[in-house]
Design a protein around this motif. Sequence first.
Motif, PDB file in Angstrom:
ATOM      1  N   GLY A  41     -17.211  -3.037 -24.319  1.00 38.53           N
ATOM      2  CA  GLY A  41     -18.506  -2.406 -24.552  1.00 38.53           C
ATOM      3  C   GLY A  41     -19.673  -3.366 -24.403  1.00 38.53           C
ATOM      4  N   ALA A  42     -19.395  -4.611 -24.029  1.00 43.32           N
ATOM      5  CA  ALA A  42     -20.447  -5.615 -23.861  1.00 43.32           C
ATOM      6  C   ALA A  42     -21.123  -5.466 -22.502  1.00 43.32           C
ATOM      7  CB  ALA A  42     -19.855  -7.016 -23.982  1.00 43.32           C
ATOM      8  N   VAL A  43     -22.404  -5.803 -22.446  1.00 43.61           N
ATOM      9  CA  VAL A  43     -23.138  -5.802 -21.184  1.00 43.61           C
ATOM     10  C   VAL A  43     -22.532  -6.870 -20.282  1.00 43.61           C
ATOM     11  CG1 VAL A  43     -25.380  -6.227 -20.085  1.00 43.61           C
ATOM     12  CG2 VAL A  43     -25.265  -4.963 -22.250  1.00 43.61           C
ATOM     13  N   VAL A  44     -22.290  -6.505 -19.016  1.00 37.54           N
ATOM     14  CA  VAL A  44     -21.732  -7.432 -18.037  1.00 37.54           C
ATOM     15  C   VAL A  44     -22.867  -7.975 -17.178  1.00 37.54           C
ATOM     16  CG1 VAL A  44     -20.245  -7.654 -16.012  1.00 37.54           C
ATOM     17  CG2 VAL A  44     -19.515  -6.247 -17.964  1.00 37.54           C
ATOM     18  N   GLY A  45     -23.074  -9.274 -17.227  1.00 39.35           N
ATOM     19  CA  GLY A  45     -24.062  -9.924 -16.383  1.00 39.35           C
ATOM     20  C   GLY A  45     -25.449  -9.971 -16.990  1.00 39.35           C
ATOM     21  N   THR A  46     -26.209 -10.927 -16.467  1.00 41.11           N
ATOM     22  CA  THR A  46     -27.589 -11.090 -16.911  1.00 41.11           C
ATOM     23  C   THR A  46     -28.582 -10.800 -15.806  1.00 41.11           C
ATOM     24  OG1 THR A  46     -27.494 -13.444 -16.374  1.00 41.11           O
ATOM     25  CG2 THR A  46     -26.971 -12.816 -18.661  1.00 41.11           C
ATOM     26  N   THR A  47     -28.085 -10.627 -14.577  1.00 38.23           N
ATOM     27  CA  THR A  47     -28.970 -10.322 -13.455  1.00 38.23           C
ATOM     28  C   THR A  47     -28.812  -8.857 -13.068  1.00 38.23           C
ATOM     29  OG1 THR A  47     -27.363 -10.792 -11.703  1.00 38.23           O
ATOM     30  CG2 THR A  47     -28.653 -12.681 -12.570  1.00 38.23           C
ATOM     31  N   VAL A  48     -29.825  -8.331 -12.406  1.00 37.46           N
ATOM     32  CA  VAL A  48     -29.748  -6.935 -11.974  1.00 37.46           C
ATOM     33  C   VAL A  48     -28.631  -6.757 -10.947  1.00 37.46           C
ATOM     34  CG1 VAL A  48     -31.439  -6.968 -10.075  1.00 37.46           C
ATOM     35  CG2 VAL A  48     -31.152  -4.901 -11.466  1.00 37.46           C
ATOM     36  N   ALA A  49     -28.341  -7.761 -10.139  1.00 34.15           N
ATOM     37  CA  ALA A  49     -27.263  -7.653  -9.158  1.00 34.15           C
ATOM     38  C   ALA A  49     -25.913  -7.512  -9.864  1.00 34.15           C
ATOM     39  CB  ALA A  49     -27.259  -8.865  -8.228  1.00 34.15           C
ATOM     40  N   GLU A  50     -25.653  -8.344 -10.852  1.00 31.09           N
ATOM     41  CA  GLU A  50     -24.395  -8.271 -11.604  1.00 31.09           C
ATOM     42  C   GLU A  50     -24.281  -6.934 -12.333  1.00 31.09           C
ATOM     43  OE1 GLU A  50     -23.713 -12.884 -13.006  1.00 31.09           O
ATOM     44  OE2 GLU A  50     -25.333 -11.729 -13.943  1.00 31.09           O
ATOM     45  N   GLN A  51     -25.372  -6.521 -12.937  1.00 31.08           N
ATOM     46  CA  GLN A  51     -25.348  -5.276 -13.699  1.00 31.08           C
ATOM     47  C   GLN A  51     -25.226  -4.059 -12.793  1.00 31.08           C
ATOM     48  OE1 GLN A  51     -28.168  -4.852 -16.863  1.00 31.08           O
ATOM     49  NE2 GLN A  51     -27.779  -6.898 -17.672  1.00 31.08           N
ATOM     50  N   THR A  52     -25.839  -4.094 -11.619  1.00 31.88           N
ATOM     51  CA  THR A  52     -25.707  -2.992 -10.661  1.00 31.88           C
ATOM     52  C   THR A  52     -24.253  -2.858 -10.225  1.00 31.88           C
ATOM     53  OG1 THR A  52     -27.981  -3.221  -9.875  1.00 31.88           O
ATOM     54  CG2 THR A  52     -26.419  -2.155  -8.377  1.00 31.88           C
ATOM     55  N   ALA A  53     -23.614  -3.968  -9.923  1.00 31.64           N
ATOM     56  CA  ALA A  53     -22.213  -3.936  -9.501  1.00 31.64           C
ATOM     57  C   ALA A  53     -21.332  -3.340 -10.601  1.00 31.64           C
ATOM     58  CB  ALA A  53     -21.745  -5.341  -9.130  1.00 31.64           C
ATOM     59  N   GLN A  54     -21.568  -3.714 -11.865  1.00 34.84           N
ATOM     60  CA  GLN A  54     -20.753  -3.176 -12.958  1.00 34.84           C
ATOM     61  C   GLN A  54     -21.030  -1.694 -13.178  1.00 34.84           C
ATOM     62  OE1 GLN A  54     -18.203  -4.661 -14.691  1.00 34.84           O
ATOM     63  NE2 GLN A  54     -17.858  -2.582 -15.447  1.00 34.84           N
ATOM     64  N   ALA A  55     -22.283  -1.298 -13.168  1.00 37.93           N
ATOM     65  CA  ALA A  55     -22.611   0.124 -13.345  1.00 37.93           C
ATOM     66  C   ALA A  55     -21.944   0.959 -12.253  1.00 37.93           C
ATOM     67  CB  ALA A  55     -24.120   0.333 -13.341  1.00 37.93           C
ATOM     68  N   LEU A  56     -21.941   0.460 -11.023  1.00 35.63           N
ATOM     69  CA  LEU A  56     -21.294   1.193  -9.927  1.00 35.63           C
ATOM     70  C   LEU A  56     -19.774   1.188 -10.068  1.00 35.63           C
ATOM     71  CD1 LEU A  56     -23.663   0.210  -7.015  1.00 35.63           C
ATOM     72  CD2 LEU A  56     -23.223   2.538  -7.858  1.00 35.63           C
ATOM     73  N   ARG A  57     -19.191   0.133 -10.604  1.00 36.69           N
ATOM     74  CA  ARG A  57     -17.743   0.148 -10.890  1.00 36.69           C
ATOM     75  C   ARG A  57     -17.443   1.246 -11.908  1.00 36.69           C
ATOM     76  NH1 ARG A  57     -18.195  -5.505 -10.136  1.00 36.69           N
ATOM     77  NH2 ARG A  57     -18.560  -5.934 -12.355  1.00 36.69           N
ATOM     78  N   ASN A  58     -18.310   1.395 -12.892  1.00 35.97           N
ATOM     79  CA  ASN A  58     -18.105   2.443 -13.896  1.00 35.97           C
ATOM     80  C   ASN A  58     -18.261   3.830 -13.298  1.00 35.97           C
ATOM     81  OD1 ASN A  58     -17.640   0.423 -15.781  1.00 35.97           O
ATOM     82  ND2 ASN A  58     -19.718   0.475 -16.586  1.00 35.97           N
ATOM     83  N   VAL A  59     -19.263   4.023 -12.434  1.00 41.36           N
ATOM     84  CA  VAL A  59     -19.425   5.303 -11.737  1.00 41.36           C
ATOM     85  C   VAL A  59     -18.165   5.599 -10.939  1.00 41.36           C
ATOM     86  CG1 VAL A  59     -20.660   6.486  -9.862  1.00 41.36           C
ATOM     87  CG2 VAL A  59     -21.958   5.275 -11.635  1.00 41.36           C
ATOM     88  N   THR A  60     -17.683   4.609 -10.206  1.00 48.26           N
ATOM     89  CA  THR A  60     -16.488   4.778  -9.371  1.00 48.26           C
ATOM     90  C   THR A  60     -15.272   5.140 -10.216  1.00 48.26           C
ATOM     91  OG1 THR A  60     -17.380   3.265  -7.719  1.00 48.26           O
ATOM     92  CG2 THR A  60     -15.002   3.640  -7.668  1.00 48.26           C
ATOM     93  N   ALA A  61     -15.143   4.567 -11.400  1.00 52.57           N
ATOM     94  CA  ALA A  61     -14.015   4.877 -12.283  1.00 52.57           C
ATOM     95  C   ALA A  61     -14.040   6.335 -12.720  1.00 52.57           C
ATOM     96  CB  ALA A  61     -14.029   3.960 -13.503  1.00 52.57           C
ATOM     97  N   VAL A  62     -15.215   6.860 -13.031  1.00 53.61           N
ATOM     98  CA  VAL A  62     -15.318   8.273 -13.419  1.00 53.61           C
ATOM     99  C   VAL A  62     -15.030   9.165 -12.215  1.00 53.61           C
ATOM    100  CG1 VAL A  62     -16.802  10.068 -14.393  1.00 53.61           C
ATOM    101  CG2 VAL A  62     -16.930   7.727 -15.290  1.00 53.61           C
ATOM    102  N   LEU A  63     -15.563   8.801 -11.056  1.00 54.44           N
ATOM    103  CA  LEU A  63     -15.259   9.562  -9.835  1.00 54.44           C
ATOM    104  C   LEU A  63     -13.752   9.620  -9.613  1.00 54.44           C
ATOM    105  CD1 LEU A  63     -17.963   8.077  -7.432  1.00 54.44           C
ATOM    106  CD2 LEU A  63     -17.899  10.444  -8.258  1.00 54.44           C
ATOM    107  N   LYS A  64     -13.088   8.472  -9.700  1.00 54.17           N
ATOM    108  CA  LYS A  64     -11.638   8.403  -9.471  1.00 54.17           C
ATOM    109  C   LYS A  64     -10.885   9.273 -10.466  1.00 54.17           C
ATOM    110  CE  LYS A  64      -7.834   5.174  -8.908  1.00 54.17           C
ATOM    111  NZ  LYS A  64      -7.407   3.777  -8.921  1.00 54.17           N
ATOM    112  N   ALA A  65     -11.317   9.267 -11.722  1.00 61.46           N
ATOM    113  CA  ALA A  65     -10.652  10.089 -12.748  1.00 61.46           C
ATOM    114  C   ALA A  65     -10.764  11.578 -12.428  1.00 61.46           C
ATOM    115  CB  ALA A  65     -11.255   9.809 -14.119  1.00 61.46           C
ATOM    116  N   ALA A  66     -11.783  11.939 -11.650  1.00 63.81           N
ATOM    117  CA  ALA A  66     -11.981  13.335 -11.255  1.00 63.81           C
ATOM    118  C   ALA A  66     -11.363  13.636  -9.892  1.00 63.81           C
ATOM    119  CB  ALA A  66     -13.476  13.652 -11.216  1.00 63.81           C
ATOM    120  N   GLY A  67     -10.667  12.665  -9.304  1.00 60.00           N
ATOM    121  CA  GLY A  67     -10.070  12.863  -7.990  1.00 60.00           C
ATOM    122  C   GLY A  67     -11.070  12.725  -6.865  1.00 60.00           C
TER     123      GLY A  67
END
Length: 127
Positions: A41-67
């Motif tokens: 539950g911790a914030v990943v990264g201190t830069t917008v680039a690092e945080q964008t990559a993590q937020a998109l990994r999370n989006v992708t995980a939800v997409l994958k869970a929905a097929g």
Amino acid sequence: MSRTVITTSNAPALQAPLSQGVRKGPVLGVSGQLPLDPGTGAVVGTTVAEQTAQALRNVTAVLKAAGASMEDVIVLRVYLTDPADLAAMNEAYAEAVGEPFPARTTVYMRLPAGVLVEIDALAVVAG
């Protein structure tokens, strides 16, 4: 046609009245994903680039869970705290999303302390 709630342990579960994703027929909405580590539950990264990559990994995980996958996404909405971060976010976003890019809206707003970006998605899923 009923709604199906999408849940995965591969994206953070927030203490808020929302679902990680909801599907109704072929339409899938993915709630705004923060750049949080799903395990801690911790914030990943201190830069917008690092945080964008993590937020998109999370989006992708939800997409994958929905097929679904990023190829099913028709629009992504990006919420940034600082307009000065747009170029760095665009670079990380382009690398993570890849072409052809979905439609996108970018808005600026206040986010929780330490969070520079949040991203949600709308997808159309076959089957």
